[in-house]
Design a protein around this motif. Structure first.
Motif, PDB file in Angstrom:
ATOM      1  N   SER A   1      -5.975  -6.007  -7.914  1.00 37.21           N
ATOM      2  CA  SER A   1      -5.612  -6.864  -6.791  1.00 37.21           C
ATOM      3  C   SER A   1      -6.714  -7.896  -6.589  1.00 37.21           C
ATOM      4  CB  SER A   1      -5.447  -6.035  -5.520  1.00 37.21           C
ATOM      5  OG  SER A   1      -5.268  -6.888  -4.388  1.00 37.21           O
TER       6      SER A   1
ATOM      7  N   ASN B   1      -9.463  -6.372   0.869  1.00 33.15           N
ATOM      8  CA  ASN B   1      -8.951  -5.480   1.901  1.00 33.15           C
ATOM      9  C   ASN B   1      -7.935  -4.485   1.344  1.00 33.15           C
ATOM     10  OD1 ASN B   1      -9.067  -4.736   4.675  1.00 33.15           O
ATOM     11  ND2 ASN B   1      -7.023  -5.615   4.963  1.00 33.15           N
ATOM     12  N   PHE B   2      -7.083  -4.930   0.415  1.00 34.19           N
ATOM     13  CA  PHE B   2      -6.080  -4.032  -0.151  1.00 34.19           C
ATOM     14  C   PHE B   2      -6.745  -2.911  -0.947  1.00 34.19           C
ATOM     15  CE2 PHE B   2      -3.382  -2.839  -3.766  1.00 34.19           C
ATOM     16  CZ  PHE B   2      -2.322  -2.264  -3.064  1.00 34.19           C
TER      17      PHE B   2
ATOM     18  N   SER C   1      -8.313  -0.412   1.253  1.00 29.50           N
ATOM     19  CA  SER C   1      -7.363   0.413   1.996  1.00 29.50           C
ATOM     20  C   SER C   1      -6.833   1.583   1.185  1.00 29.50           C
ATOM     21  CB  SER C   1      -6.193  -0.449   2.489  1.00 29.50           C
ATOM     22  OG  SER C   1      -5.337  -0.814   1.403  1.00 29.50           O
TER      23      SER C   1
ATOM     24  N   ARG D   1       0.832  -1.201   0.000  1.00 32.00           N
ATOM     25  CA  ARG D   1       0.000   0.000   0.000  1.00 32.00           C
ATOM     26  C   ARG D   1       0.866   1.250   0.000  1.00 32.00           C
ATOM     27  NH1 ARG D   1      -1.941   3.684   3.533  1.00 32.00           N
ATOM     28  NH2 ARG D   1      -4.068   4.491   3.160  1.00 32.00           N
TER      29      ARG D   1
ATOM     30  N   GLU E   1      -7.361  -9.007  -3.660  1.00 33.63           N
ATOM     31  CA  GLU E   1      -7.699  -8.909  -2.245  1.00 33.63           C
ATOM     32  C   GLU E   1      -8.605  -7.708  -1.998  1.00 33.63           C
ATOM     33  OE1 GLU E   1      -4.421  -9.113   0.404  1.00 33.63           O
ATOM     34  OE2 GLU E   1      -3.518 -10.856  -0.587  1.00 33.63           O
TER      35      GLU E   1
END
Length: 268
Positions: free
Chosen positions: A19, A23-24, A27, A2, A21
């Protein structure tokens, strides 16, 4: 990661960040909300599990409104859109593209290779034809593709897409088949010749071979071992070398009668 992405974006313009993911992407969404950078959620294999949601990617595909809360597009392996069976033939396309577009998401397809050993036979070993099936068909068009050979999709889009069968001829060419549509079906079979005709071929070819009893027929090689299952039959002991043809250990069409070939052997 990040920290690196945000630092990089201060120095250069980043058009896409993908990505697998959730969560990434969540964020960094605040950092890129007002920029031209597009966040793309990448789908992995259908049965793999996304770590934050603990759901398979196949399950997440059925919840595109959730994906829309943190991404502007999705990146999916091409088989998510055009499934392929175990025989390497295309199955009917899915509704992934239309479903994503309805949810306000762009769709990008991945895993394109010019030298793909598992390219479906429907494309006759032509990667341009594969790209066109994703960007130029009656039902949908993806918004982009991810390829190891970017020149090829660029050529497909700029030079060959949306031409139509009634497009003006650029040059006067005659198309001659190679054992019929041998990229789609085994060469010199009824299916291969019928497909070549439906594709609009100008000339059908026929590599003529002769049997022991003087019957001419179409087969791509005089050596039956190359095109048939002759090694699995009682004729396997007929293997000999023919120095005139530069063939070692061949079983030739002239070794068998037409009845023996037609009734015993099958194409491979």
């Amino acid at each position: 990661m990040r920290t690196f992405i945000i630092s990089l974006s201060r120095r250069v313009i980043v058009n896409y960040i993908s990505s697998p993911e959730v969560n990434f992407l969540r964020s960094i969404i605040a950092r890129f909300r007002t920029s031209r950078t597009k966040l793309i959620f990448q789908f992995l294999a259908p049965d793999e599990v996304e770590p934050l949601t603990n759901q398979t990617y196949d399950s997440l595909l059925r919840n595109l409104t959730f994906i829309k809360t943190f991404a502007s597009g999705i990146l999916v392996p091409k088989y998510y859109i055009w499934p392929v069976d175990n025989s390497l033939y295309l199955q009917p396309h899915t509704s992934v593209v239309s479903d994503a577009h309805k949810a306000g998401l762009e769709v990008f397809a991945s895993d394109f290779l010019n030298d793909d050993a598992h390219l479906p036979y429907n494309y006759s070993y032509d990667p341009v034809a594969e790209y066109l099936s994703y960007i130029d068909n009656r039902d949908f068009s993806v918004d982009g593709v991810l390829s190891d050979f970017p020149i090829t999709p660029s050529e497909a889009i700029d030079c060959f897409s949306h031409m139509g069968r009634n497009g003006k001829e650029q040059v006067n060419l005659s198309v001659i088949s190679l054992e019929g549509a041998s990229g789609d079906y085994p060469g010199c079979t009824d299916k291969a010749y019928s497909k070549a005709i439906s594709d609009g071929v100008d000339v059908l070819d026929c590599p003529v071979q002769m049997t022991n009893d003087g019957i001419a027929f179409c087969l791509g090689s005089i050596n039956l071992r190359e095109r048939t299952n002759v090694d699995e039959t009682d004729f396997s002991n007929l293997a000999t070398s023919n120095p005139d043809l530069s063939i070692d250990g061949g079983i030739y069409t002239y070794n068998l009668t037409w009845s023996q070939i037609h009734s015993t052997l099958r194409r491979k």
